[in-house]
Design a protein around this motif. Structure first.
Motif, PDB file in Angstrom:
ATOM      1  N   THR A 121       0.716  -1.096  -0.009  1.00  0.00           N
ATOM      2  CA  THR A 121       0.001  -0.125  -0.035  1.00  0.00           C
ATOM      3  C   THR A 121       0.744   1.488   0.053  1.00  0.00           C
ATOM      4  OG1 THR A 121      -0.139  -0.041   2.482  1.00  0.00           O
ATOM      5  CG2 THR A 121      -1.881  -1.078   1.108  1.00  0.00           C
ATOM      6  N   HIS A 122       0.339   2.460  -0.304  1.00  0.00           N
ATOM      7  CA  HIS A 122       0.968   3.515  -0.363  1.00  0.00           C
ATOM      8  C   HIS A 122       1.126   4.140   1.210  1.00  0.00           C
ATOM      9  CE1 HIS A 122       2.511   7.472  -1.865  1.00  0.00           C
ATOM     10  NE2 HIS A 122       1.536   8.147  -1.069  1.00  0.00           N
ATOM     11  N   CYS A 123       0.049   4.192   1.934  1.00  0.00           N
ATOM     12  CA  CYS A 123       0.027   4.514   3.342  1.00  0.00           C
ATOM     13  C   CYS A 123       0.312   3.248   4.171  1.00  0.00           C
ATOM     14  CB  CYS A 123      -1.201   5.108   3.822  1.00  0.00           C
ATOM     15  SG  CYS A 123      -1.555   6.722   3.004  1.00  0.00           S
ATOM     16  N   PRO A 124       1.078   3.371   5.319  1.00  0.00           N
ATOM     17  CA  PRO A 124       0.953   2.372   6.112  1.00  0.00           C
ATOM     18  C   PRO A 124      -0.423   1.965   6.563  1.00  0.00           C
ATOM     19  CG  PRO A 124       2.631   3.978   6.803  1.00  0.00           C
ATOM     20  CD  PRO A 124       1.959   4.739   5.948  1.00  0.00           C
ATOM     21  N   ILE A 125      -0.752   0.753   7.118  1.00  0.00           N
ATOM     22  CA  ILE A 125      -1.948   0.491   7.645  1.00  0.00           C
ATOM     23  C   ILE A 125      -2.057  -0.093   8.975  1.00  0.00           C
ATOM     24  CG2 ILE A 125      -3.996  -0.881   6.985  1.00  0.00           C
ATOM     25  CD1 ILE A 125      -3.458   0.774   4.537  1.00  0.00           C
ATOM     26  N   THR A 126      -2.778   0.564   9.967  1.00  0.00           N
ATOM     27  CA  THR A 126      -2.646   0.332  11.200  1.00  0.00           C
ATOM     28  C   THR A 126      -3.982  -0.438  11.728  1.00  0.00           C
ATOM     29  OG1 THR A 126      -0.810   1.926  11.623  1.00  0.00           O
ATOM     30  CG2 THR A 126      -1.832   1.286  13.463  1.00  0.00           C
ATOM     31  N   LEU A 127      -3.635  -1.456  12.458  1.00  0.00           N
ATOM     32  CA  LEU A 127      -4.753  -1.875  13.390  1.00  0.00           C
ATOM     33  C   LEU A 127      -4.670  -1.514  14.855  1.00  0.00           C
ATOM     34  CD1 LEU A 127      -5.844  -5.516  13.883  1.00  0.00           C
ATOM     35  CD2 LEU A 127      -5.018  -4.388  15.907  1.00  0.00           C
ATOM     36  N   ILE A 128      -5.567  -0.997  15.375  1.00  0.00           N
ATOM     37  CA  ILE A 128      -5.638  -0.414  16.662  1.00  0.00           C
ATOM     38  C   ILE A 128      -6.620  -1.128  17.472  1.00  0.00           C
ATOM     39  CG2 ILE A 128      -5.933   1.837  18.070  1.00  0.00           C
ATOM     40  CD1 ILE A 128      -5.689   3.010  15.028  1.00  0.00           C
ATOM     41  N   ASP A 129      -6.263  -1.407  18.796  1.00  0.00           N
ATOM     42  CA  ASP A 129      -7.338  -1.998  19.841  1.00  0.00           C
ATOM     43  C   ASP A 129      -7.263  -0.846  20.648  1.00  0.00           C
ATOM     44  OD1 ASP A 129      -8.687  -3.299  21.568  1.00  0.00           O
ATOM     45  OD2 ASP A 129      -6.887  -4.157  22.511  1.00  0.00           O
ATOM     46  N   TRP A 130      -8.371  -0.127  20.730  1.00  0.00           N
ATOM     47  CA  TRP A 130      -8.383   1.012  22.062  1.00  0.00           C
ATOM     48  C   TRP A 130      -8.720   0.392  23.157  1.00  0.00           C
ATOM     49  CZ3 TRP A 130      -6.437   5.417  20.317  1.00  0.00           C
ATOM     50  CH2 TRP A 130      -6.721   6.022  18.797  1.00  0.00           C
ATOM     51  N   THR A 131      -8.199   0.873  24.269  1.00  0.00           N
ATOM     52  CA  THR A 131      -8.114   0.493  25.734  1.00  0.00           C
ATOM     53  C   THR A 131      -9.437   0.811  26.257  1.00  0.00           C
ATOM     54  OG1 THR A 131      -5.876   0.059  26.170  1.00  0.00           O
ATOM     55  CG2 THR A 131      -7.233   0.378  28.150  1.00  0.00           C
ATOM     56  N   ASN A 132     -10.149   0.198  27.177  1.00  0.00           N
ATOM     57  CA  ASN A 132     -11.305   0.679  27.996  1.00  0.00           C
ATOM     58  C   ASN A 132     -12.559   1.457  27.131  1.00  0.00           C
ATOM     59  OD1 ASN A 132     -12.968   0.700  30.257  1.00  0.00           O
ATOM     60  ND2 ASN A 132     -11.843   2.747  30.965  1.00  0.00           N
ATOM     61  N   GLU A 133     -12.788   0.751  25.889  1.00  0.00           N
ATOM     62  CA  GLU A 133     -14.018   1.466  25.338  1.00  0.00           C
ATOM     63  C   GLU A 133     -15.100   1.433  26.094  1.00  0.00           C
ATOM     64  OE1 GLU A 133     -17.068   2.400  22.663  1.00  0.00           O
ATOM     65  OE2 GLU A 133     -16.788   0.576  23.757  1.00  0.00           O
ATOM     66  N   GLU A 134     -15.535   0.264  26.904  1.00  0.00           N
ATOM     67  CA  GLU A 134     -16.658   0.231  27.544  1.00  0.00           C
ATOM     68  C   GLU A 134     -16.985   1.040  28.765  1.00  0.00           C
ATOM     69  OE1 GLU A 134     -18.884  -1.164  26.178  1.00  0.00           O
ATOM     70  OE2 GLU A 134     -18.552  -2.845  24.822  1.00  0.00           O
ATOM     71  N   GLY A 135     -15.643   1.362  29.344  1.00  0.00           N
ATOM     72  CA  GLY A 135     -15.816   2.069  30.767  1.00  0.00           C
ATOM     73  C   GLY A 135     -16.474   1.309  31.790  1.00  0.00           C
ATOM     74  N   ALA A 136     -16.576  -0.189  31.551  1.00  0.00           N
ATOM     75  CA  ALA A 136     -17.285  -0.969  32.372  1.00  0.00           C
ATOM     76  C   ALA A 136     -16.553  -1.353  33.803  1.00  0.00           C
ATOM     77  CB  ALA A 136     -17.759  -2.273  31.803  1.00  0.00           C
ATOM     78  N   ARG A 137     -14.999  -1.375  33.789  1.00  0.00           N
ATOM     79  CA  ARG A 137     -14.202  -1.756  34.705  1.00  0.00           C
ATOM     80  C   ARG A 137     -13.585  -0.360  35.264  1.00  0.00           C
ATOM     81  NH1 ARG A 137      -8.355  -4.837  35.180  1.00  0.00           N
ATOM     82  NH2 ARG A 137      -8.084  -4.266  37.334  1.00  0.00           N
ATOM     83  N   PHE A 138     -13.156   0.623  34.632  1.00  0.00           N
ATOM     84  CA  PHE A 138     -12.807   2.073  35.010  1.00  0.00           C
ATOM     85  C   PHE A 138     -13.792   3.023  34.233  1.00  0.00           C
ATOM     86  CE2 PHE A 138      -8.907  -0.785  34.917  1.00  0.00           C
ATOM     87  CZ  PHE A 138      -8.531  -0.618  36.352  1.00  0.00           C
ATOM     88  N   PRO A 139     -14.392   3.841  35.274  1.00  0.00           N
ATOM     89  CA  PRO A 139     -15.619   4.477  34.785  1.00  0.00           C
ATOM     90  C   PRO A 139     -15.281   5.617  33.692  1.00  0.00           C
ATOM     91  CG  PRO A 139     -15.163   4.951  36.926  1.00  0.00           C
ATOM     92  CD  PRO A 139     -14.265   4.123  36.719  1.00  0.00           C
ATOM     93  N   GLY A 140     -16.015   5.552  32.601  1.00  0.00           N
ATOM     94  CA  GLY A 140     -15.762   6.622  31.484  1.00  0.00           C
ATOM     95  C   GLY A 140     -15.493   5.685  30.381  1.00  0.00           C
ATOM     96  N   ALA A 141     -16.458   5.640  29.357  1.00  0.00           N
ATOM     97  CA  ALA A 141     -16.449   5.079  28.205  1.00  0.00           C
ATOM     98  C   ALA A 141     -15.401   5.765  27.142  1.00  0.00           C
ATOM     99  CB  ALA A 141     -17.842   4.921  27.537  1.00  0.00           C
ATOM    100  N   MET A 142     -14.947   5.179  26.087  1.00  0.00           N
ATOM    101  CA  MET A 142     -13.996   5.529  25.108  1.00  0.00           C
ATOM    102  C   MET A 142     -12.936   6.243  25.683  1.00  0.00           C
ATOM    103  SD  MET A 142     -17.219   6.996  22.666  1.00  0.00           S
ATOM    104  CE  MET A 142     -17.928   7.580  24.163  1.00  0.00           C
ATOM    105  N   MET A 143     -12.364   5.626  26.708  1.00  0.00           N
ATOM    106  CA  MET A 143     -11.395   6.451  27.613  1.00  0.00           C
ATOM    107  C   MET A 143     -10.227   6.465  26.847  1.00  0.00           C
ATOM    108  SD  MET A 143     -10.114   5.261  31.300  1.00  0.00           S
ATOM    109  CE  MET A 143     -11.715   5.576  31.881  1.00  0.00           C
ATOM    110  N   ALA A 144      -9.487   5.702  26.349  1.00  0.00           N
ATOM    111  CA  ALA A 144      -8.166   5.678  25.766  1.00  0.00           C
ATOM    112  C   ALA A 144      -8.112   6.509  24.364  1.00  0.00           C
ATOM    113  CB  ALA A 144      -7.425   4.414  25.741  1.00  0.00           C
ATOM    114  N   SER A 145      -8.991   6.495  23.539  1.00  0.00           N
ATOM    115  CA  SER A 145      -8.985   7.191  22.352  1.00  0.00           C
ATOM    116  C   SER A 145      -9.405   8.579  22.883  1.00  0.00           C
ATOM    117  CB  SER A 145     -10.333   6.672  21.466  1.00  0.00           C
ATOM    118  OG  SER A 145     -11.475   6.645  22.027  1.00  0.00           O
ATOM    119  N   GLY A 146      -9.959   8.838  23.989  1.00  0.00           N
ATOM    120  CA  GLY A 146     -10.270  10.210  24.486  1.00  0.00           C
ATOM    121  C   GLY A 146      -8.982  10.846  24.731  1.00  0.00           C
TER     122      GLY A 146
END
Lengths: 429, 429
Positions: A121-146
């Protein structure tokens, strides 16, 4: 092989998704539900497996300060950032196998497809696993992308010091599973060219309309409010009915009002899920009750209008039948609507048309749930792909999306990435 | 000295009550509230002091298997049991200085008065501190008098194995503070001739009517119910309002109905104090909600009528606006009305007339709260004396009864006991 002939392997995608869910975080059979809380042992094992898989495909893997995983397959361009494909591997305590997980597994399938077909590909392609999207263990959803976007009011240090219900600080949880990385969690130091996210709809619209894929153009705005109703504590046996200032009775009238106003105005949705009475004694009239309201509408103006209507109706309830109780409102959290980028939206539309006929595509759908893409859209071009959820059920062990729709979503993700990459190569994006 | 001239020492009573409350279990000043949970260190120290005081007055002290304290001043009759004066020294976590405590302190003042005046009664006279009246540490109010009466469905072994929130079993708690006694907790083996209890009203009626003392003729009946509302879990953002089966919205409508029906029918009081939502996530429509209803009326027929009216109204709510939710009822606990004994009621009436004018006496009052006397009345003649509660407040640090009313109550308790004793001596009771 030309870009347009590339096909993801649907069978492999579905087999991998089901196998890894069964291995790490599955609820007891016959449930197909999941409990894979962020940074748990189950999450660690899934992450370890994902990192090994990506490395086996020749990817470079970086872990950032919030434990976000960036697995990058190189491109040829020296002056362009990665095209991101992100979602999350964590689940609710009684969630399903598709919310978030499908997006990461489909991104892996894209990397596998590029690798086995030896695509450059022209650009690099990156898979991302964002941490704690659910906010179910540590309160606050979509935390790490934030944190990565730098636009969230909850920054790195604040997130690190959050504690789960057992008192474990998030930073310690990251250290314990060895995912406290050294890469800065900041889009300016670890940037993306753009961000695509395949996700299940989590609502009933695609299924109801008979569509197979939705082109997501925005995420609705949302605001959260904490309500405290105050009355007067009393003995359940000795306080005559007319003398009571019962906080729970007033809270109940307000909670029914939330539903009634949301239905009447048609502006959006409003929900009370959490309620807490001051007393744990069955023989006590509670002095106070706390509850939370979650309001979501297509845009922030509508959120404000709906909130105003709800609190106006609250005031009428209090005027008419408060019996000496009162209420106070605190704004606790909010995220205005996220508007996706025309380039990413165009890429998804083109990609969808490659796989299915026009009548199978919902050309514009607003996401009613929040997603990591809401944060990424604030700092780089972003859009999302939706596939149908059976009966609209999500955050529930009965969450289900058919293998065919999972495969279709992954194919659209691949084609969206390749379309965008081609446009960059052509100097058009 | 003749019985009719005996006077309790009001100053001593109030000084002792305030001093021991300040020493053992007082909340931080300026509150005059109390936290003296049953079998706690504070309770132990209060008990130790009480036992020493009673022994110094020549009493024989027995501790039974539930930690109930029986301090007996001998009489001359060989064939009659003790006249009991019982109440409790434990409090709610944020209770006051009068609920229960006044009854025991007044009983002590009666013993002191008999002792210093060298009175010889016909029957023995027994002060009783009933264990865990509040049910605040180990669940189940009026627990130990219930065991003693043998009429409670929660017997000795069941009580012993109850655990507090820290997991301490009640039997261990009794052992730890050295109040696991060897006397059988059974009225047949450790009987009373009758039982008198001085208590604060805990309601607003005496104060409102301008009365100083109330002759309690019964305790109202009560039943508890556990309600489970079941809906369908959903995502707060993605589930359209018309598609929701929201358990908390339905629970709210039912809880307001409880108040409305109790007010409309005028049959008694009905309260919901405790509520629990299935979810702790603000972004989830709860699948289920549990709450408890406490219904109390003058007699059991009225309790049943009120319950029937409430559940009838529930059915109408469900028919009209359940949106697919449903509810289930479980009967959890109940105690029919307690009818006091004509001999004890007569004793209290005569005693009250000795101290105050007719217009200061409420000749018949129904106790709206449960008391240990509810259990004793099932196995021996019983009645109660009420003194006013300021603003009807109880189970609250602001609970207050004036020193004058405390002293009056103790004088009426003394005279009730002496009247009853005289009647026994005369062979009339």
């Amino acid at each position: 092989m030309a870009y347009e002939d590339l096909k993801i392997n649907g069978e492999r995608l579905n087999e991998t998704l089901q196998r890894t869910c069964t291995s790490w975080g599955a609820l007891d059979a016959p449930s197909t539900g999941m409990c894979r809380l962020t940074l748990s042992q189950e999450d660690k094992e899934t992450r370890d497996w994902l990192v090994m898989e990506c490395k086996s495909l020749g990817c470079d893997v970086k872990i950032d300060e919030m434990g976000n995983i960036f697995a990058t397959r190189p491109g040829t361009a020296k002056d362009r950032n990665s095209i991101g494909m992100g979602s999350h591997l964590d689940t609710q305590p009684a969630g399903g196998r598709y919310d978030g997980i499908l997006g990461v597994q489909a991104a892996l399938e894209v990397l596998r497809t590029l690798h086995e077909n030896d695509i450059t590909t022209h650009c690099p392609i990156t898979l991302i696993d964002w941490t704690n999207e659910e906010g179910a263990r540590f309160p606050g959803a979509m935390m790490a992308s934030g944190v990565w976007s730098t636009k969230s009011s909850t920054g790195l240090d604040a997130c690190w010091s959050l504690r789960d219900k057992d008192g474990v600080a998030m930073k310690n949880a990251l250290e314990q599973i060895k995912y406290l990385g050294s890469t800065k969690c900041d889009y300016r130091e670890n940037p993306l060219e753009c961000h695509f996210e395949l996700h299940i709809e989590q609502g009933p619209i695609l299924e109801r309309e008979g569509k197979s894929v939705g082109v997501v153009t925005s995420i609705q705005g949302m605001k959260w409010f904490a309500i405290r109703v105050t009355g007067v504590e009393g003995h359940s046996g000795t306080t005559p009915m007319p003398d009571r200032s019962d906080a729970l009775v007033t809270a109940s009238r307000l909670i029914s009002t939330v539903r009634d106003v949301a239905l009447e105005t048609g502006l959006g949705v409003a929900t009370v899920g959490v309620i807490k009475s001051d007393t744990s004694s069955q023989a006590t009239i509670p002095a106070g009750v706390d509850f939370n309201i979650d309001i979501r509408c297509s845009n922030n103006d509508m959120v404000d209008q709906l909130a105003k209507s709800i609190f106006g109706a609250f005031d009428r309830v209090i005027t008419e039948e408060s019996n000496g109780t009162s209420y106070a409102v605190q704004r606790t959290w909010g995220l205005p609507e996220s508007t996706f980028h025309p380039h990413c939206i165009e890429s998804v539309r083109k990609a969808a048309r490659k796989s299915v006929s026009e009548d199978q595509i919902m050309d514009t759908i607003i996401s009613r749930a929040g997603h990591d893409s809401g944060w990424t859209s604030r700092v780089c071009p972003t859009s999302m792909i939706f596939v149908p959820s059976r009966e609209g059920i999500s955050h529930n062990p009965n969450e289900y999306t058919s293998p065919e729709h999972c495969a279709l979503g992954a194919q659209v993700l691949l084609d969206s990435v390749l379309y965008y990459d081609e446009k960059v190569r052509e100097g058009k994006y």
